[in-house]
Design a protein around this motif. Structure first.
Motif, mmCIF file in Angstrom:
data_model
loop_
_atom_site.group_PDB
_atom_site.id
_atom_site.type_symbol
_atom_site.label_atom_id
_atom_site.label_comp_id
_atom_site.label_asym_id
_atom_site.label_seq_id
_atom_site.Cartn_x
_atom_site.Cartn_y
_atom_site.Cartn_z
ATOM 1 N N ALA A 105 43.665 40.573 21.933
ATOM 2 C CA ALA A 105 44.135 40.384 23.303
ATOM 3 C C ALA A 105 44.691 41.754 23.705
ATOM 4 C CB ALA A 105 45.225 39.323 23.348
ATOM 5 N N VAL A 106 44.738 42.049 24.997
ATOM 6 C CA VAL A 106 45.167 43.382 25.419
ATOM 7 C C VAL A 106 46.276 43.328 26.467
ATOM 8 C CG1 VAL A 106 43.003 44.569 24.865
ATOM 9 C CG2 VAL A 106 43.274 43.490 27.111
ATOM 10 N N ILE A 107 47.129 44.340 26.412
ATOM 11 C CA ILE A 107 48.139 44.575 27.448
ATOM 12 C C ILE A 107 47.867 45.991 27.938
ATOM 13 C CG2 ILE A 107 50.596 44.837 27.962
ATOM 14 C CD1 ILE A 107 51.201 42.829 25.709
ATOM 15 N N LEU A 108 47.354 46.095 29.179
ATOM 16 C CA LEU A 108 46.900 47.389 29.696
ATOM 17 C C LEU A 108 47.536 47.708 31.038
ATOM 18 C CD1 LEU A 108 43.043 46.956 29.093
ATOM 19 C CD2 LEU A 108 44.716 47.985 27.544
ATOM 20 N N ASN A 121 41.749 37.652 28.933
ATOM 21 C CA ASN A 121 41.969 38.092 27.550
ATOM 22 C C ASN A 121 43.216 38.960 27.402
ATOM 23 O OD1 ASN A 121 40.725 40.190 29.045
ATOM 24 N ND2 ASN A 121 40.143 41.214 27.148
ATOM 25 N N GLY A 122 44.072 38.935 28.420
ATOM 26 C CA GLY A 122 45.275 39.744 28.302
ATOM 27 C C GLY A 122 45.979 39.923 29.625
ATOM 28 N N TRP A 123 46.714 41.020 29.716
ATOM 29 C CA TRP A 123 47.590 41.269 30.854
ATOM 30 C C TRP A 123 47.346 42.663 31.417
ATOM 31 C CZ3 TRP A 123 48.718 38.902 26.333
ATOM 32 C CH2 TRP A 123 49.259 37.618 26.382
ATOM 33 N N ALA A 134 54.735 40.440 29.585
ATOM 34 C CA ALA A 134 53.498 40.351 28.808
ATOM 35 C C ALA A 134 53.792 40.188 27.320
ATOM 36 C CB ALA A 134 52.628 41.589 29.058
ATOM 37 N N LEU A 135 54.694 40.993 26.789
ATOM 38 C CA LEU A 135 55.022 40.888 25.364
ATOM 39 C C LEU A 135 55.670 39.547 25.048
ATOM 40 C CD1 LEU A 135 56.298 44.502 24.634
ATOM 41 C CD2 LEU A 135 54.304 43.421 23.610
ATOM 42 N N LEU A 145 46.622 33.218 22.474
ATOM 43 C CA LEU A 145 46.017 34.446 21.959
ATOM 44 C C LEU A 145 44.677 34.186 21.289
ATOM 45 C CD1 LEU A 145 48.976 36.510 20.460
ATOM 46 C CD2 LEU A 145 47.886 36.724 22.692
ATOM 47 N N ILE A 146 44.523 33.007 20.696
ATOM 48 C CA ILE A 146 43.254 32.664 20.051
ATOM 49 C C ILE A 146 42.143 32.604 21.099
ATOM 50 C CG2 ILE A 146 42.010 30.856 18.786
ATOM 51 C CD1 ILE A 146 44.826 30.238 17.465
#
Length: 169
Positions: A105-108, A121-123, A134-135, A145-146
Motif C-alpha cells: 500500500a502507498v502513502i504518496l 491502494n493507498g493515500w 494516513a499513517l 491493507l490486504i
C-alpha cells in the motif's frame, strides 16, 4: 522476519536519498504519535546532513524505528516485499514503482505524476489527507491493507508491465 516483526506486525518503509525535501522527519514524527508496539518503520538509503541529526535523535527515542543504510537492489526488493506500506510524502523516487510491484500500500505526495499510481491502494497526501491521518488509518485497519496490496499489484500490472510499456512505445 529480519526486522523483528511478528505475524501481526506492520512494516512501514521509506527509502532513498533522504533530505528535507523527502519529508523523512515528518514521516517519523507522525509515526511516533501512533502508540502501537506491533508497528515498525524502516528507513533504507542515505540520510542527508540536513536531517541526519534529528532522525538519529528520533530513532533513539523510539525502538520501533530502524535505519538500515544503503541497500543493494536485491535487499531493497526483499525489504519492499516484507513491507506493508511504502511511505513517500516528499519528492518522487523510482522505488515507489518497485513498491507497487511488491504489493505495498502507498502513502504518496499528491502530485499529478503520482495520481495514476493511487487508486484504492493507498493515500495521496494533500489538503484532505495528512500524513498523520494516513499513517493512523493504515495502522488501524490491517484488513484494509490486504485489499490495498492486491490493488497495488493490479496497478503495477497495468502501468508497469514492461511488455505493455514496450508495446506502447
Amino acid at each position: 522476519s529480519a526486522y523483528g516483526i511478528g505475524q501481526d506486525g506492520m512494516l512501514f518503509v521509506q527509502t532513498g536519498k533522504m533530505d528535507a525535501t523527502k519529508k523523512v522527519l515528518e514521516s517519523l514524527r507522525s509515526f511516533t504519535k501512533i502508540d502501537n508496539p506491533r508497528l515498525c518503520f524502516v528507513l533504507a538509503g542515505h540520510l542527508h546532513e540536513d536531517v541526519v541529526g534529528e532522525v538519529e535523535s528520533i530513532i533513539k527515542k523510539d525502538g520501533r524505528i530502524r535505519f538500515v543504510g544503503w541497500r543493494s537492489a536485491e535487499d531493497l526488493r526483499a525489504l519492499l516485499c516484507a513491507a506493508d506500506v511504502y511511505v513517500q510524502p516528499g519528492t518522487q523516487s523510482a522505488t515507489m514503482q518497485m513498491s507497487l510491484c511488491a504489493r505495498c500500500a502507498v502513502i504518496l505526495d499528491d502530485v499529478p505524476s503520482h495520481e495514476p499510481y493511487v487508486d484504492g491502494n493507498g493515500w495521496l497526501l494533500g489538503e484532505r489527507v495528512t500524513l498523520d491521518n494516513a499513517l493512523r488509518e493504515a495502522s488501524a485497519y490491517p484488513d484494509k491493507l490486504i485489499a490495498m496490496s492486491s490493488k497495488s499489484a493490479d496497478i503495477a500490472a497495468r502501468l508497469l508491465d514492461y511488455r505493455k510499456l514496450a508495446a506502447r512505445i
